[in-house]
Design an enzyme around this catalytic site. Sequence first.
Site, PDB file in Angstrom:
ATOM      1  N   TYR A 161      -5.183   0.958  -5.649  1.00  9.33           N
ATOM      2  CA  TYR A 161      -4.323  -0.443  -5.552  1.00  9.33           C
ATOM      3  C   TYR A 161      -5.311  -1.733  -5.913  1.00  9.33           C
ATOM      4  O   TYR A 161      -4.777  -2.478  -6.882  1.00  9.33           O
ATOM      5  CB  TYR A 161      -4.294  -0.532  -3.972  1.00  9.33           C
ATOM      6  CG  TYR A 161      -3.502  -1.999  -3.589  1.00  9.33           C
ATOM      7  CD1 TYR A 161      -2.071  -2.217  -4.292  1.00  9.33           C
ATOM      8  CD2 TYR A 161      -4.068  -2.992  -3.084  1.00  9.33           C
ATOM      9  CE1 TYR A 161      -1.469  -3.497  -3.947  1.00  9.33           C
ATOM     10  CE2 TYR A 161      -3.325  -4.104  -2.806  1.00  9.33           C
ATOM     11  CZ  TYR A 161      -2.165  -4.335  -3.065  1.00  9.33           C
ATOM     12  OH  TYR A 161      -1.557  -5.516  -2.761  1.00  9.33           O
ATOM     13  N   LYS A 165      -4.638  -4.093  -9.332  1.00  9.51           N
ATOM     14  CA  LYS A 165      -4.558  -5.479  -9.197  1.00  9.51           C
ATOM     15  C   LYS A 165      -5.590  -6.209 -10.203  1.00  9.51           C
ATOM     16  O   LYS A 165      -5.359  -7.385 -10.594  1.00  9.51           O
ATOM     17  CB  LYS A 165      -4.692  -5.959  -7.869  1.00  9.51           C
ATOM     18  CG  LYS A 165      -3.752  -5.434  -6.963  1.00  9.51           C
ATOM     19  CD  LYS A 165      -1.967  -5.913  -7.456  1.00  9.51           C
ATOM     20  CE  LYS A 165      -1.137  -5.725  -6.536  1.00  9.51           C
ATOM     21  NZ  LYS A 165       0.188  -6.441  -6.737  1.00  9.51           N
TER      22      LYS A 165
HETATM   23  N1  NAP Z   1       1.616  -8.653   1.898  1.00  5.03           N
HETATM   24  C1  NAP Z   1       0.294  -8.926   1.696  1.00  5.03           C
HETATM   25  O1  NAP Z   1      -0.666  -8.800   2.667  1.00  5.03           O
HETATM   26  C2  NAP Z   1      -0.155  -9.016   0.132  1.00  5.03           C
HETATM   27  C3  NAP Z   1      -1.223  -8.957  -0.125  1.00  5.03           C
HETATM   28  C4  NAP Z   1      -1.799  -9.143  -1.549  1.00  5.03           C
HETATM   29  C5  NAP Z   1      -0.847  -8.733  -2.386  1.00  5.03           C
HETATM   30  N2  NAP Z   1       0.523  -8.562  -2.117  1.00  5.03           N
HETATM   31  C6  NAP Z   1       1.569  -8.094  -3.020  1.00  5.03           C
HETATM   32  O2  NAP Z   1       2.665  -8.920  -3.079  1.00  5.03           O
HETATM   33  C7  NAP Z   1       3.632  -8.192  -3.651  1.00  5.03           C
HETATM   34  C8  NAP Z   1       5.109  -8.112  -2.633  1.00  5.03           C
HETATM   35  O3  NAP Z   1       4.408  -7.226  -1.471  1.00  5.03           O
HETATM   36  P1  NAP Z   1       5.134  -7.521  -0.140  1.00  5.03           P
HETATM   37  O4  NAP Z   1       3.714  -7.789   0.528  1.00  5.03           O
HETATM   38  O5  NAP Z   1       6.062  -8.442  -0.007  1.00  5.03           O
HETATM   39  O6  NAP Z   1       5.553  -6.068   0.508  1.00  5.03           O
HETATM   40  P2  NAP Z   1       6.913  -5.445   0.646  1.00  5.03           P
HETATM   41  O7  NAP Z   1       7.421  -6.150   1.741  1.00  5.03           O
HETATM   42  O8  NAP Z   1       6.672  -3.909   0.901  1.00  5.03           O
HETATM   43  O9  NAP Z   1       7.661  -5.649  -0.620  1.00  5.03           O
HETATM   44  C9  NAP Z   1       7.624  -4.720  -1.900  1.00  5.03           C
HETATM   45  C10 NAP Z   1       8.796  -5.060  -2.633  1.00  5.03           C
HETATM   46  O10 NAP Z   1       8.319  -4.338  -3.817  1.00  5.03           O
HETATM   47  C11 NAP Z   1       9.609  -3.505  -3.987  1.00  5.03           C
HETATM   48  N3  NAP Z   1       9.315  -2.217  -4.867  1.00  5.03           N
HETATM   49  C12 NAP Z   1       8.601  -1.172  -4.090  1.00  5.03           C
HETATM   50  N4  NAP Z   1       8.579  -0.350  -5.209  1.00  5.03           N
HETATM   51  C13 NAP Z   1       9.566  -0.697  -6.157  1.00  5.03           C
HETATM   52  C14 NAP Z   1      10.095   0.121  -7.348  1.00  5.03           C
HETATM   53  N5  NAP Z   1       9.486   1.460  -7.609  1.00  5.03           N
HETATM   54  N6  NAP Z   1      10.751  -0.516  -7.988  1.00  5.03           N
HETATM   55  C15 NAP Z   1      11.022  -1.760  -7.828  1.00  5.03           C
HETATM   56  N7  NAP Z   1      10.766  -2.483  -6.656  1.00  5.03           N
HETATM   57  C16 NAP Z   1       9.902  -1.737  -5.862  1.00  5.03           C
HETATM   58  C17 NAP Z   1      10.305  -3.183  -2.699  1.00  5.03           C
HETATM   59  O11 NAP Z   1      11.728  -3.331  -2.955  1.00  5.03           O
HETATM   60  P3  NAP Z   1      12.464  -1.906  -2.785  1.00  5.03           P
HETATM   61  O12 NAP Z   1      12.047  -0.952  -1.813  1.00  5.03           O
HETATM   62  O13 NAP Z   1      14.046  -2.354  -2.706  1.00  5.03           O
HETATM   63  O14 NAP Z   1      12.424  -1.333  -4.199  1.00  5.03           O
HETATM   64  C18 NAP Z   1       9.899  -4.609  -2.007  1.00  5.03           C
HETATM   65  O15 NAP Z   1      11.016  -5.660  -2.447  1.00  5.03           O
HETATM   66  C19 NAP Z   1       3.093  -6.690  -3.769  1.00  5.03           C
HETATM   67  O16 NAP Z   1       2.725  -6.796  -5.383  1.00  5.03           O
HETATM   68  C20 NAP Z   1       1.867  -6.582  -3.209  1.00  5.03           C
HETATM   69  O17 NAP Z   1       1.032  -5.780  -3.841  1.00  5.03           O
HETATM   70  C21 NAP Z   1       0.763  -8.318  -0.753  1.00  5.03           C
END
Ligand code: NAP
Length: 271
Positions: A161, A165
């Site tokens: 991961y 990133k």
């Molecule tokens: N939450 C945190 O603490 C955090 C911190 C740093 C960075 N981020 C980044 O923020 C971004 C959003 O994550 P989140 O925190 O909102 O987590 P999340 O709630 O798990 O959302 C992930 C999103 O990605 C989509 N996704 C997963 N696999 C996919 C695929 N194969 N094709 C298309 N869409 C896909 C999911 O939708 P479907 O299941 O409908 O496909 C969902 O909408 C990510 O890039 C993550 O690395 C999050």
Amino acid sequence: MDYYSNTTVWITGASSGIGEALVLRYAQLGASVILSSRNIDKLNAVAEKCRNIPTVNGSAAEFFVIPVDMSSESSITEAWEKVKSLNRKIDILINNAGISQRALTRDASIDIDRKVMDLNYFGPVFLTKLVLPHMLDNKKGHIVAISSIVGKFGFPLRSAYSASKHALKGFFESLDAEEYQNNIRVTLVYPGFITTNISVNAVTADGTASGEMDNNQKGGMSPETCAKKIVRGIEKEKHELLVGKKELLLVHIRRFLPALYYKMARKVSPT
Ligand SMILES: NC(=O)c1ccc[n+]([C@@H]2O[C@H](COP(=O)([O-])OP(=O)(O)OC[C@H]3O[C@@H](n4cnc5c(N)ncnc54)[C@H](OP(=O)(O)O)[C@@H]3O)[C@@H](O)[C@H]2O)c1
């Protein structure tokens, strides 16, 4: 506010978490949004919420659901064809879809690394290469990549991961330098701990989802606050944006006090 009523934003990973919050924020501001991810029912539910939001400027915003699997080039190409058939100018592309990891390097096979890189790195790169010529033709566009604070330093249980990133940083910073003079803006976003299902959906060593909400995420920033900060940062054309709470300190510790970072990375709770 006219800025938003004439803006179309394409957001991947729009069905939950940060992506959903970004969709809702842009809807409040009057922008039109294209929502993409794999789960059409969830995307439709988010789009429906948007249609019921009273916008601040009464704009005639529209919301389009276009499914995509961001780990498949053919699915991304198909989604792009559908987006083109909408005949809209894409002003902002937000590469947000992603998956995290909760597995030690020694336990995770190379398949896990490939799965994470395919979705978190090659997906956004492939999509960006499709959309960039359209933005260049329009003489304007803004491309956003959602990285992570672990795109700034390594962290236990997240080797693939963190690598994915870090890779985004190299790609999108280079793109920024290449296309700035052509009126293409690039913003790299580094969220800290945001309260979403990212840890629940994180891939483990056997390839299944962790199913557990980390304490770090439980105590994190709300996705709504995170989305507001990201939207503001994009509006201000920031090259990079750190979003989170006290965990952001680690970024500065890694930069200015590396010896302390190495000690802390061994000791802090990774979940
Ligand atoms: N939450 C945190 O603490 C955090 C911190 C740093 C960075 N981020 C980044 O923020 C971004 C959003 O994550 P989140 O925190 O909102 O987590 P999340 O709630 O798990 O959302 C992930 C999103 O990605 C989509 N996704 C997963 N696999 C996919 C695929 N194969 N094709 C298309 N869409 C896909 C999911 O939708 P479907 O299941 O409908 O496909 C969902 O909408 C990510 O890039 C993550 O690395 C999050």
